[in-house]
Design a protein around this motif. Structure first.
Motif, short mmCIF file in Angstrom:
data_model
loop_
_atom_site.label_atom_id
_atom_site.label_comp_id
_atom_site.label_asym_id
_atom_site.label_seq_id
_atom_site.Cartn_x
_atom_site.Cartn_y
_atom_site.Cartn_z
N VAL A 80 -1.55 1.65 -16.10
CA VAL A 80 -0.68 1.42 -14.96
C VAL A 80 -1.26 2.06 -13.70
CG1 VAL A 80 0.71 3.44 -15.62
CG2 VAL A 80 1.68 1.73 -14.07
N ALA A 81 -1.12 1.38 -12.57
CA ALA A 81 -1.57 1.91 -11.29
C ALA A 81 -0.55 2.92 -10.78
CB ALA A 81 -1.75 0.78 -10.29
N PRO A 82 -0.91 4.19 -10.63
CA PRO A 82 0.05 5.20 -10.15
C PRO A 82 0.60 4.84 -8.77
CG PRO A 82 -1.86 6.27 -11.11
CD PRO A 82 -2.20 4.81 -10.99
N THR A 83 1.85 5.14 -8.56
CA THR A 83 2.52 4.84 -7.31
C THR A 83 2.14 5.86 -6.22
OG1 THR A 83 4.40 6.11 -8.15
CG2 THR A 83 4.47 3.72 -8.39
N LYS A 84 2.34 5.46 -4.96
CA LYS A 84 2.07 6.36 -3.84
C LYS A 84 2.91 7.62 -3.95
CE LYS A 84 1.86 6.45 1.22
NZ LYS A 84 2.07 5.66 2.46
N PRO A 189 -0.52 -2.29 -9.15
CA PRO A 189 0.14 -1.54 -8.07
C PRO A 189 1.18 -2.39 -7.36
CG PRO A 189 -1.99 -2.35 -7.33
CD PRO A 189 -1.87 -2.72 -8.79
N GLU A 190 1.86 -1.79 -6.37
CA GLU A 190 2.90 -2.53 -5.63
C GLU A 190 2.34 -3.80 -4.99
OE1 GLU A 190 6.09 -1.99 -5.64
OE2 GLU A 190 5.98 -0.15 -6.80
N GLY A 191 1.07 -3.76 -4.58
CA GLY A 191 0.44 -4.95 -4.00
C GLY A 191 -0.10 -5.92 -5.02
N ASP A 192 0.15 -5.66 -6.30
CA ASP A 192 -0.26 -6.49 -7.42
C ASP A 192 -1.78 -6.42 -7.64
OD1 ASP A 192 0.07 -8.09 -9.62
OD2 ASP A 192 0.82 -9.84 -8.54
N PHE A 193 -2.22 -6.98 -8.74
CA PHE A 193 -3.65 -7.11 -9.00
C PHE A 193 -4.24 -8.12 -8.03
CE2 PHE A 193 -2.13 -5.83 -13.30
CZ PHE A 193 -2.93 -4.70 -13.46
N SER A 194 -5.51 -7.95 -7.72
CA SER A 194 -6.20 -8.94 -6.89
C SER A 194 -6.51 -10.17 -7.74
CB SER A 194 -7.50 -8.35 -6.34
OG SER A 194 -8.45 -8.16 -7.39
N ASP A 195 -6.82 -11.27 -7.07
CA ASP A 195 -7.19 -12.49 -7.79
C ASP A 195 -8.40 -12.25 -8.69
OD1 ASP A 195 -5.15 -13.80 -6.51
OD2 ASP A 195 -6.43 -14.74 -5.00
N GLU A 196 -9.35 -11.44 -8.19
CA GLU A 196 -10.55 -11.15 -8.97
C GLU A 196 -10.22 -10.34 -10.22
OE1 GLU A 196 -11.51 -12.10 -4.85
OE2 GLU A 196 -10.17 -10.59 -5.74
N GLU A 197 -9.30 -9.40 -10.11
CA GLU A 197 -8.91 -8.59 -11.27
C GLU A 197 -8.18 -9.45 -12.31
OE1 GLU A 197 -8.46 -4.36 -8.81
OE2 GLU A 197 -6.75 -5.72 -9.02
N ARG A 215 11.81 -9.21 -9.77
CA ARG A 215 10.58 -8.61 -9.27
C ARG A 215 10.75 -7.10 -9.33
NH1 ARG A 215 6.39 -10.73 -6.20
NH2 ARG A 215 5.13 -9.19 -5.10
N LEU A 216 9.91 -6.44 -10.10
CA LEU A 216 10.08 -5.02 -10.42
C LEU A 216 9.05 -4.15 -9.71
CD1 LEU A 216 10.54 -5.41 -14.28
CD2 LEU A 216 12.34 -5.37 -12.53
N ARG A 217 9.48 -2.93 -9.39
CA ARG A 217 8.53 -1.93 -8.91
C ARG A 217 7.57 -1.58 -10.04
NH1 ARG A 217 9.38 1.01 -4.28
NH2 ARG A 217 11.33 0.67 -3.16
N THR A 218 6.45 -0.99 -9.66
CA THR A 218 5.41 -0.69 -10.65
C THR A 218 5.94 0.13 -11.82
OG1 THR A 218 3.59 -0.83 -9.06
CG2 THR A 218 3.22 0.54 -11.01
N GLU A 219 6.60 1.25 -11.51
CA GLU A 219 7.05 2.14 -12.60
C GLU A 219 8.15 1.49 -13.42
OE1 GLU A 219 9.83 3.16 -9.22
OE2 GLU A 219 7.76 2.48 -9.46
N THR A 220 8.98 0.64 -12.79
CA THR A 220 10.01 -0.07 -13.54
C THR A 220 9.39 -1.11 -14.46
OG1 THR A 220 11.43 0.18 -11.59
CG2 THR A 220 12.20 -1.29 -13.32
N ALA A 221 8.39 -1.81 -13.96
CA ALA A 221 7.69 -2.81 -14.78
C ALA A 221 7.03 -2.15 -15.98
CB ALA A 221 6.65 -3.54 -13.94
N ALA A 222 6.38 -1.01 -15.73
CA ALA A 222 5.70 -0.31 -16.83
C ALA A 222 6.69 0.14 -17.88
CB ALA A 222 4.92 0.88 -16.27
N LEU A 223 7.82 0.71 -17.45
CA LEU A 223 8.80 1.18 -18.42
C LEU A 223 9.50 0.02 -19.12
CD1 LEU A 223 9.97 3.77 -19.60
CD2 LEU A 223 11.87 3.54 -17.99
#
Length: 236
Positions: A80-84, A189-197, A215-223
């Motif tokens: 998971v991408a850590p939040t700001k 992350p909040e900005g989502d994965f890039s197309d390349e990723e 549509r979930l925040r990063t930490e909500t999606a992970a949990l």
């Protein structure tokens, strides 16, 4: 039951470190002859008796070992991408540990809001959550890792990537896995994965998934992903 963490435990006698000894004496006020439980974080639960109380180095005698205490029927890794705001990421660490998870990999992505972490804080949080939830397995928490390295790493199980790209054909997570499957899930992350990723994950055999209609925040999606995997495996 009060649980103490003893990663370097020795049998039949063991001395608690200063932090655990202080908790034993000053918070719980245990005395000689009292029973307590320890875990090495690798699945072993130990029943012990307090022999020598001391606020800095309590000595206990191990009387019983219960292997594979609370063993789960599946393996789960979440990258998971850590939040700001680090508190949100640390909230995920705590709650995922309580539900049940084997490995957490903080990932650095193209759109990441945070690219550095204090690993010692994460270690303390998962240890505390493990003890509080009476688990004998302590999840591993990796150092920050480029997402491309996680995508490329060997994994023998179901590999999933959750994203919000409009042009992606995504399968609901509950339809992508079965009970007992080892699972690796990528959460961006909040900005989502890039197309390349996303393309790299697709090429590496990852299944593109959704976590539902919201549509979930990063930490909500992970949990949410941790909770769904746990639910699918309930009763096994």
């Amino acid at each position: 039951m009060q649980l103490f963490y003893a990663p370097d435990i020795t049998l039949p006698a063991y001395t608690l470190n200063e932090e655990e000894s202080a908790h034993c004496m000053k918070v719980l006020r245990l005395t000689a002859g009292d029973t307590l439980h320890l875990t090495d974080g690798r699945g072993n639960l130990y029943r012990a008796v307090l022999e020598q109380p001391h606020p800095k180095h309590c000595t206990v005698r191990i009387e019983e070992t219960v292997p594979a205490f609370g063993h789960r029927s599946y393996e789960l890794t979440v990258a998971v991408a850590p939040t700001k705001n680090t508190e949100r990421y640390e909230w995920f660490l705590e709650k995922a540990t309580e539900i049940g998870i084997d490995r957490i990999i903080p990932i650095e992505c193209r759109h990441s809001e945070r690219r550095t972490l204090r690993s010692d804080r994460g270690d303390r949080i998962v240890t505390s959550a493990m003890k509080q939830s009476l688990k004998a397995y302590r999840p591993a928490v990796d150092e920050m890792t480029p997402v491309k390295d996680v995508i490329a790493m060997p994994f023998h199980g179901k590999k999933l990537i959750a994203h919000c790209a409009a042009d992606g054909r995504r399968t609901f997570i509950g339809d992508a896995i079965g009970a007992g499957d080892p699972v690796l899930i990528l959460i961006g992350p909040e900005g989502d994965f890039s197309d390349e990723e996303i393309a790299a994950a697709r090429a590496a055999g990852f299944t593109e998934i959704s976590l539902g209609e919201s549509r979930l925040r990063t930490e909500t999606a992970a949990l949410t992903s941790v909770a769904i995997v746990s639910f699918i495996n309930q009763g096994r």
